[in-house]
Design a protein around this motif. Structure first.
Motif, short mmCIF file in Angstrom:
data_model
loop_
_atom_site.label_atom_id
_atom_site.label_comp_id
_atom_site.label_asym_id
_atom_site.label_seq_id
_atom_site.Cartn_x
_atom_site.Cartn_y
_atom_site.Cartn_z
N TYR A 30 29.47 32.12 38.84
CA TYR A 30 28.97 31.07 39.46
C TYR A 30 29.91 30.22 40.09
O TYR A 30 30.87 30.07 39.30
CB TYR A 30 28.20 30.15 38.42
CG TYR A 30 27.45 28.84 39.01
CD1 TYR A 30 26.19 28.92 39.66
CD2 TYR A 30 28.28 27.79 38.86
CE1 TYR A 30 25.92 27.76 40.59
CE2 TYR A 30 27.94 26.57 39.46
CZ TYR A 30 26.84 26.30 40.18
OH TYR A 30 26.46 25.43 40.93
N LYS A 31 29.77 29.69 41.09
CA LYS A 31 30.95 28.86 41.79
C LYS A 31 30.32 27.61 42.61
O LYS A 31 29.39 27.98 43.33
CB LYS A 31 31.87 29.58 42.61
CG LYS A 31 32.83 30.67 42.07
CD LYS A 31 33.67 31.45 43.11
CE LYS A 31 34.23 32.53 42.63
NZ LYS A 31 34.83 33.44 43.57
N ASP A 32 30.86 26.34 42.52
CA ASP A 32 30.40 25.51 43.57
C ASP A 32 31.37 24.52 43.55
O ASP A 32 32.50 24.47 42.93
CB ASP A 32 28.92 24.74 42.84
CG ASP A 32 29.14 23.86 41.79
OD1 ASP A 32 30.34 23.53 41.27
OD2 ASP A 32 28.13 23.64 41.15
N LEU A 48 28.20 30.89 28.44
CA LEU A 48 28.89 30.69 29.47
C LEU A 48 30.21 30.62 29.37
O LEU A 48 30.61 30.16 27.92
CB LEU A 48 28.48 29.37 29.84
CG LEU A 48 29.07 28.53 31.11
CD1 LEU A 48 28.23 27.72 31.91
CD2 LEU A 48 30.26 27.81 30.70
N TYR A 49 31.15 31.13 30.17
CA TYR A 49 32.76 30.91 29.83
C TYR A 49 33.39 30.24 31.24
O TYR A 49 33.05 30.65 32.29
CB TYR A 49 33.08 32.49 29.82
CG TYR A 49 34.85 32.52 29.74
CD1 TYR A 49 35.45 32.21 28.25
CD2 TYR A 49 35.68 32.86 30.92
CE1 TYR A 49 36.71 32.22 28.15
CE2 TYR A 49 37.14 32.85 30.52
CZ TYR A 49 37.61 32.46 29.44
OH TYR A 49 38.78 32.39 29.35
N ALA A 50 34.01 29.43 30.96
CA ALA A 50 34.50 28.36 31.87
C ALA A 50 36.02 29.07 32.00
O ALA A 50 36.83 29.00 31.30
CB ALA A 50 34.54 26.98 31.34
N LEU A 51 35.95 29.26 33.79
CA LEU A 51 37.26 29.81 34.06
C LEU A 51 38.25 28.62 34.74
O LEU A 51 39.45 28.79 34.51
CB LEU A 51 36.95 30.69 35.13
CG LEU A 51 36.18 31.99 35.02
CD1 LEU A 51 35.73 32.66 36.27
CD2 LEU A 51 37.13 32.99 33.88
N VAL A 52 37.59 27.44 34.87
CA VAL A 52 38.54 26.14 35.34
C VAL A 52 37.70 24.80 34.51
O VAL A 52 36.52 25.00 34.18
CB VAL A 52 38.34 26.16 36.80
CG1 VAL A 52 38.97 27.56 37.38
CG2 VAL A 52 36.88 25.91 37.35
N PRO A 53 38.39 23.98 34.71
CA PRO A 53 37.89 22.68 34.20
C PRO A 53 36.81 22.21 35.06
O PRO A 53 37.20 22.22 36.37
CB PRO A 53 38.99 21.77 33.77
CG PRO A 53 40.14 22.15 34.95
CD PRO A 53 39.68 23.86 34.97
N ALA A 72 39.20 24.95 30.86
CA ALA A 72 39.31 26.31 31.18
C ALA A 72 39.28 27.02 29.87
O ALA A 72 40.06 26.62 28.94
CB ALA A 72 40.49 26.51 32.00
N GLY A 73 38.45 28.08 29.56
CA GLY A 73 38.34 28.86 28.30
C GLY A 73 37.46 28.26 27.42
O GLY A 73 37.13 29.17 26.36
N ASP A 74 36.67 27.19 27.73
CA ASP A 74 35.38 26.83 26.74
C ASP A 74 34.49 27.89 26.98
O ASP A 74 34.21 28.37 28.02
CB ASP A 74 35.12 25.54 27.43
CG ASP A 74 36.18 24.54 26.97
OD1 ASP A 74 36.74 24.56 25.96
OD2 ASP A 74 35.58 23.24 26.95
N VAL A 75 33.79 28.02 25.81
CA VAL A 75 32.49 28.99 25.56
C VAL A 75 31.56 28.17 25.34
O VAL A 75 31.62 27.36 24.31
CB VAL A 75 33.10 30.18 24.71
CG1 VAL A 75 31.72 31.25 24.59
CG2 VAL A 75 34.24 30.86 25.17
N MET A 97 28.62 33.58 33.28
CA MET A 97 27.52 33.70 32.62
C MET A 97 27.04 34.96 32.22
O MET A 97 26.85 35.94 32.96
CB MET A 97 26.24 32.90 33.03
CG MET A 97 26.82 31.50 33.36
SD MET A 97 25.43 30.78 34.41
CE MET A 97 24.17 30.41 33.02
N VAL A 98 26.76 35.01 30.80
CA VAL A 98 26.14 36.48 30.28
C VAL A 98 24.77 36.08 29.94
O VAL A 98 24.53 35.44 28.70
CB VAL A 98 26.91 37.06 28.97
CG1 VAL A 98 26.20 38.49 28.60
CG2 VAL A 98 28.44 37.31 29.55
#
Length: 109
Positions: A30-32, A48-53, A72-75, A97-98
């Motif tokens: 997911y990107k926006d 959900l795994y955050a790739l960026v803040p 970044a890195g939050d799950v 997202m899984v």
């Protein structure tokens, strides 16, 4: 939660893409951009795994609003949910997202 809210890949195909799918899980990218909003859609239980803040507002049926801020890195784990999401921060959102499919066995005894 509406029983027939749209699949996010259908409602917001410009933001969601399927990276992998089998009978147990579906993995979404997911990107926006700041200020962008999704249409109402549903997810089964997911991780959900955050790739960026980023910072988001989730509007749930019935008027409940949830504000979320990620580094970044939050799950995050979430039960099934229907919502409209909005990027209310100053940075793009990018997550993996899984989604868990119903009937999935975790193999825990």
């Amino acid at each position: 939660m509406p029983l027939f809210a749209q699949d996010p890949v259908v409602s917001d195909g410009d933001k969601y893409s399927v990276l992998f799918e089998n009978d147990k899980v579906r993995v979404l990218d997911y990107k926006d951009m700041p200020g962008e909003k999704t249409h109402e859609h549903s997810h089964p239980a997911f991780v959900l795994y955050a790739l960026v803040p980023f910072k988001r507002k989730l509007m749930l049926p019935g008027g409940k609003v949830i504000m979320r801020e990620f580094k970044a890195g939050d799950v995050l784990y979430s039960d099934a949910q229907t919502h409209v999401g909005e990027n209310v921060g100053e940075t793009p959102t990018h997550v993996i997202m899984v989604e868990m499919k119903s009937g999935m066995s975790m193999g825990v005894k």
